[in-house]
Scaffold this motif. Sequence first.
Motif, PDB file in Angstrom:
ATOM      1  N   TYR A 108       9.277 -11.978  -0.254  1.00 28.53           N
ATOM      2  CA  TYR A 108      10.549 -11.689   0.427  1.00 28.53           C
ATOM      3  C   TYR A 108      10.798 -10.194   0.559  1.00 28.53           C
ATOM      4  CZ  TYR A 108      12.500 -11.169  -4.304  1.00 28.53           C
ATOM      5  OH  TYR A 108      12.740 -10.779  -5.594  1.00 28.53           O
ATOM      6  N   SER A 109       9.997  -9.359  -0.107  1.00 25.11           N
ATOM      7  CA  SER A 109      10.114  -7.907   0.022  1.00 25.11           C
ATOM      8  C   SER A 109       9.407  -7.377   1.270  1.00 25.11           C
ATOM      9  CB  SER A 109       9.523  -7.217  -1.201  1.00 25.11           C
ATOM     10  OG  SER A 109      10.214  -7.586  -2.353  1.00 25.11           O
ATOM     11  N   PHE A 110       8.717  -8.265   1.981  1.00 23.87           N
ATOM     12  CA  PHE A 110       7.948  -7.883   3.160  1.00 23.87           C
ATOM     13  C   PHE A 110       8.523  -8.549   4.400  1.00 23.87           C
ATOM     14  CE2 PHE A 110       5.205  -7.527  -0.476  1.00 23.87           C
ATOM     15  CZ  PHE A 110       4.474  -6.377  -0.240  1.00 23.87           C
ATOM     16  N   SER A 111       8.333  -7.924   5.553  1.00 26.84           N
ATOM     17  CA  SER A 111       8.772  -8.545   6.804  1.00 26.84           C
ATOM     18  C   SER A 111       7.850  -9.718   7.123  1.00 26.84           C
ATOM     19  CB  SER A 111       8.744  -7.535   7.953  1.00 26.84           C
ATOM     20  OG  SER A 111       7.414  -7.193   8.259  1.00 26.84           O
ATOM     21  N   ARG A 112       8.313 -10.589   7.995  1.00 24.40           N
ATOM     22  CA  ARG A 112       7.524 -11.762   8.376  1.00 24.40           C
ATOM     23  C   ARG A 112       6.194 -11.333   8.996  1.00 24.40           C
ATOM     24  NH1 ARG A 112      10.726 -14.906  12.267  1.00 24.40           N
ATOM     25  NH2 ARG A 112      12.239 -14.788  10.595  1.00 24.40           N
ATOM     26  N   THR A 113       6.210 -10.247   9.777  1.00 20.47           N
ATOM     27  CA  THR A 113       4.993  -9.750  10.408  1.00 20.47           C
ATOM     28  C   THR A 113       3.987  -9.277   9.364  1.00 20.47           C
ATOM     29  OG1 THR A 113       6.286  -9.033  12.306  1.00 20.47           O
ATOM     30  CG2 THR A 113       4.093  -8.087  12.087  1.00 20.47           C
ATOM     31  N   GLN A 114       4.462  -8.574   8.352  1.00 20.07           N
ATOM     32  CA  GLN A 114       3.576  -8.081   7.296  1.00 20.07           C
ATOM     33  C   GLN A 114       2.974  -9.235   6.496  1.00 20.07           C
ATOM     34  OE1 GLN A 114       2.628  -4.882   6.853  1.00 20.07           O
ATOM     35  NE2 GLN A 114       3.905  -4.237   8.566  1.00 20.07           N
ATOM     36  N   ASN A 151       0.816  -1.222   0.000  1.00 20.16           N
ATOM     37  CA  ASN A 151       0.000   0.000   0.000  1.00 20.16           C
ATOM     38  C   ASN A 151       0.846   1.266   0.000  1.00 20.16           C
ATOM     39  OD1 ASN A 151      -2.793  -0.932   0.065  1.00 20.16           O
ATOM     40  ND2 ASN A 151      -2.166  -1.914   1.967  1.00 20.16           N
ATOM     41  N   GLY A 152       2.142   1.130   0.239  1.00 15.84           N
ATOM     42  CA  GLY A 152       3.027   2.297   0.226  1.00 15.84           C
ATOM     43  C   GLY A 152       3.391   2.709  -1.183  1.00 15.84           C
ATOM     44  N   CYS A 153       3.967   1.778  -1.937  1.00 15.89           N
ATOM     45  CA  CYS A 153       4.400   2.105  -3.305  1.00 15.89           C
ATOM     46  C   CYS A 153       3.360   1.693  -4.351  1.00 15.89           C
ATOM     47  CB  CYS A 153       5.751   1.467  -3.604  1.00 15.89           C
ATOM     48  SG  CYS A 153       5.806  -0.311  -3.383  1.00 15.89           S
ATOM     49  N   GLN A 154       2.248   1.127  -3.904  1.00 12.75           N
ATOM     50  CA  GLN A 154       1.140   0.749  -4.782  1.00 12.75           C
ATOM     51  C   GLN A 154       1.569  -0.266  -5.849  1.00 12.75           C
ATOM     52  OE1 GLN A 154      -1.999   2.250  -4.164  1.00 12.75           O
ATOM     53  NE2 GLN A 154      -0.961   3.144  -2.404  1.00 12.75           N
ATOM     54  N   LYS A 155       2.423  -1.226  -5.447  1.00  8.86           N
ATOM     55  CA  LYS A 155       2.905  -2.241  -6.381  1.00  8.86           C
ATOM     56  C   LYS A 155       2.744  -3.618  -5.786  1.00  8.86           C
ATOM     57  CE  LYS A 155       6.490   0.684  -8.408  1.00  8.86           C
ATOM     58  NZ  LYS A 155       7.935   0.870  -8.554  1.00  8.86           N
ATOM     59  N   HIS A 205      -3.621  -3.249   5.688  1.00  9.56           N
ATOM     60  CA  HIS A 205      -2.834  -2.434   4.761  1.00  9.56           C
ATOM     61  C   HIS A 205      -1.371  -2.671   5.105  1.00  9.56           C
ATOM     62  CE1 HIS A 205      -6.276  -0.343   3.121  1.00  9.56           C
ATOM     63  NE2 HIS A 205      -6.753  -0.308   4.341  1.00  9.56           N
ATOM     64  N   ILE A 206      -0.681  -3.399   4.269  1.00 12.53           N
ATOM     65  CA  ILE A 206       0.702  -3.736   4.550  1.00 12.53           C
ATOM     66  C   ILE A 206       1.632  -2.939   3.644  1.00 12.53           C
ATOM     67  CG2 ILE A 206       0.117  -6.033   5.391  1.00 12.53           C
ATOM     68  CD1 ILE A 206       1.203  -7.115   2.710  1.00 12.53           C
ATOM     69  N   THR A 207       2.861  -2.764   4.113  1.00 17.37           N
ATOM     70  CA  THR A 207       3.876  -2.057   3.326  1.00 17.37           C
ATOM     71  C   THR A 207       5.132  -2.915   3.250  1.00 17.37           C
ATOM     72  OG1 THR A 207       4.624  -0.909   5.305  1.00 17.37           O
ATOM     73  CG2 THR A 207       3.059   0.269   3.917  1.00 17.37           C
ATOM     74  N   CYS A 208       5.844  -2.795   2.139  1.00 19.26           N
ATOM     75  CA  CYS A 208       7.070  -3.560   1.936  1.00 19.26           C
ATOM     76  C   CYS A 208       8.194  -2.963   2.803  1.00 19.26           C
ATOM     77  CB  CYS A 208       7.468  -3.566   0.465  1.00 19.26           C
ATOM     78  SG  CYS A 208       7.894  -1.953  -0.198  1.00 19.26           S
ATOM     79  N   LYS A 209       9.333  -3.634   2.823  1.00 16.70           N
ATOM     80  CA  LYS A 209      10.464  -3.173   3.639  1.00 16.70           C
ATOM     81  C   LYS A 209      10.960  -1.809   3.200  1.00 16.70           C
ATOM     82  CE  LYS A 209      12.113  -7.839   4.647  1.00 16.70           C
ATOM     83  NZ  LYS A 209      13.180  -8.817   4.397  1.00 16.70           N
ATOM     84  N   GLU A 210      10.884  -1.511   1.916  1.00 17.49           N
ATOM     85  CA  GLU A 210      11.339  -0.208   1.414  1.00 17.49           C
ATOM     86  C   GLU A 210      10.419   0.922   1.848  1.00 17.49           C
ATOM     87  OE1 GLU A 210      11.733  -0.475  -2.808  1.00 17.49           O
ATOM     88  OE2 GLU A 210      13.171  -2.111  -2.701  1.00 17.49           O
TER      89      GLU A 210
END
Length: 138
Positions: A36-42, A27-31, A61-66
């Motif tokens: 593997y781009s996300f934390s285990r919690t997300q 939901n941050g970068c809308q992609k 609403h989750i966001t990637c590590k970046e």
Amino acid sequence: MASVGSGHSALGANAQGQNDPKKLYCNGCQKEKPTYSFSRTQVTKATHNPYAKGKNLKKHHITCKECTPKQNLTLTCMLCTKTMALEEFAKAQRKNAEKARCRKCMLKREKVDVDDSEADESDEDNDGHYNETWDDIL
């Protein structure tokens, strides 16, 4: 002995991650990105557990590590306007970043406040007469 293909095998029964999707939507970068781009919690928030009754039903609403904000390691002193490491600030000052004052500025301010304080008033009036208090009368 049980045969391998009998269908009663418990092999992989507790394996996790088999139902995890290959990609998740950030939901941050809308992609859509790989897991593997996300934390285990997300990833846990995003995946639905069919055995949890009533839980995990709302859409998260989750966001990637970046896109996840990093921990702030510096603060700017509002008095001297220098950006310094958190160790240069008292813990009480770190709570409100907009009003944070570094330890050096706090010490300078304490010295100025002590020097500027007025001397205690004496019991004498300007004309030299003693002012009585209720304790003196009783």
